[in-house]
Scaffold this active site. Structure first.
Site, PDB file in Angstrom:
ATOM      1  N   LYS A 168     -11.096   1.406   4.322  1.00  0.00           N
ATOM      2  CA  LYS A 168     -11.247   1.582   5.157  1.00  0.00           C
ATOM      3  C   LYS A 168      -9.701   1.893   5.834  1.00  0.00           C
ATOM      4  O   LYS A 168      -8.869   1.846   6.919  1.00  0.00           O
ATOM      5  CB  LYS A 168     -12.320   1.480   6.623  1.00  0.00           C
ATOM      6  CG  LYS A 168     -13.041   1.325   6.347  1.00  0.00           C
ATOM      7  CD  LYS A 168     -14.078   0.968   6.986  1.00  0.00           C
ATOM      8  CE  LYS A 168     -16.133   1.206   6.879  1.00  0.00           C
ATOM      9  NZ  LYS A 168     -16.775   2.305   5.774  1.00  0.00           N
ATOM     10  N   CYS A 169      -8.709   2.253   4.677  1.00  0.00           N
ATOM     11  CA  CYS A 169      -7.448   1.549   5.503  1.00  0.00           C
ATOM     12  C   CYS A 169      -6.834   2.700   4.481  1.00  0.00           C
ATOM     13  O   CYS A 169      -7.284   3.137   4.063  1.00  0.00           O
ATOM     14  CB  CYS A 169      -7.061  -0.054   4.652  1.00  0.00           C
ATOM     15  SG  CYS A 169      -5.005   0.073   4.757  1.00  0.00           S
ATOM     16  N   GLY A 170      -5.625   3.338   5.240  1.00  0.00           N
ATOM     17  CA  GLY A 170      -4.418   4.456   4.766  1.00  0.00           C
ATOM     18  C   GLY A 170      -4.436   3.902   3.498  1.00  0.00           C
ATOM     19  O   GLY A 170      -3.656   5.188   2.585  1.00  0.00           O
ATOM     20  N   PHE A 171      -4.116   2.838   2.990  1.00  0.00           N
ATOM     21  CA  PHE A 171      -4.030   2.850   1.782  1.00  0.00           C
ATOM     22  C   PHE A 171      -4.627   2.390   1.049  1.00  0.00           C
ATOM     23  O   PHE A 171      -4.269   2.400  -0.844  1.00  0.00           O
ATOM     24  CB  PHE A 171      -2.890   1.346   1.648  1.00  0.00           C
ATOM     25  CG  PHE A 171      -1.255   1.386   2.065  1.00  0.00           C
ATOM     26  CD1 PHE A 171      -0.242   2.339   2.562  1.00  0.00           C
ATOM     27  CD2 PHE A 171      -1.359   0.617   3.536  1.00  0.00           C
ATOM     28  CE1 PHE A 171       1.009   2.555   2.821  1.00  0.00           C
ATOM     29  CE2 PHE A 171      -0.055   1.121   4.306  1.00  0.00           C
ATOM     30  CZ  PHE A 171       1.232   1.481   3.787  1.00  0.00           C
ATOM     31  N   THR A 172      -5.788   2.852   1.248  1.00  0.00           N
ATOM     32  CA  THR A 172      -6.901   2.674  -0.090  1.00  0.00           C
ATOM     33  C   THR A 172      -6.535   3.470  -1.485  1.00  0.00           C
ATOM     34  O   THR A 172      -7.311   3.189  -2.097  1.00  0.00           O
ATOM     35  CB  THR A 172      -8.075   2.727   0.760  1.00  0.00           C
ATOM     36  OG1 THR A 172      -8.259   1.764   2.215  1.00  0.00           O
ATOM     37  CG2 THR A 172      -9.795   2.899  -0.172  1.00  0.00           C
TER      38      THR A 172
END
Length: 159
Positions: free
Chosen positions: A35-39
């Site tokens: 659930k990360c912007g970098f996922t």
């Protein structure tokens, strides 16, 4: 001096994984989160894996919930998310702490081997990457901002 091959970790199925089994391979270790912007980097990591896995290259995704609670799921939920959402085929480890009092011995070694920007030892965020040569030594560390495709040339040099 330790190498990658001195460590045993748990895989996503919570079974012991002796990393000596990776001897002779170039390895990229990445702390991951669902659930990360970098996922979205899962797609680039999978592309790297598909391009080089038959040339003695391995990726290990290491789920970590230490940054904004962005990996809250169980190992089964994480594995399902990676497989169903991103078609990930590279191996995943069980969830680990990468900083602090409960950090995994693997991450303590990775950070000691290759510090970050300005000599920083701690992992700053999800999707930091460590590149390890065929002798099991860390040769480079990349920030979360580094897209997987930008690492391809470094991988090719080591293969």
């Amino acid at each position: 001096m330790k190498t990658l091959y001195d460590f045993t970790i748990k895989n996503i199925k919570n079974q012991d994984w002796n990393l000596e089994s990776l001897k002779g391979k170039v390895v990229l270790i990445v702390n991951v989160a669902s659930k990360c912007g970098f996922t979205k980097q899962y797609a680039g990591l999978e592309e790297l894996y598909k391009n080089y896995k038959d040339k003695d290259f391995e990726i290990i995704g290491v789920p970590c919930n230490q940054f904004g609670g962005q990996e809250p799921g169980t190992e089964e939920e994480i594995e399902n998310f990676c497989t169903l959402t991103w078609s990930v085929t590279f191996p995943l480890a069980a969830k680990q702490d990468v900083n602090g009092d409960h950090e995994s011995p693997l991450y303590a070694w990775l950070k000691d081997s290759q510090s970050g920007l300005l000599g920083m030892k701690r992992i700053k965020w999800n999707f930091e990457k460590f590149l390890i040569d065929k002798e099991g030594k860390v040769v480079n560390r990349y920030s979360s901002l580094t897209e997987p495709k930008a690492i391809a040339a470094d991988i090719e040099k080591l293969l």
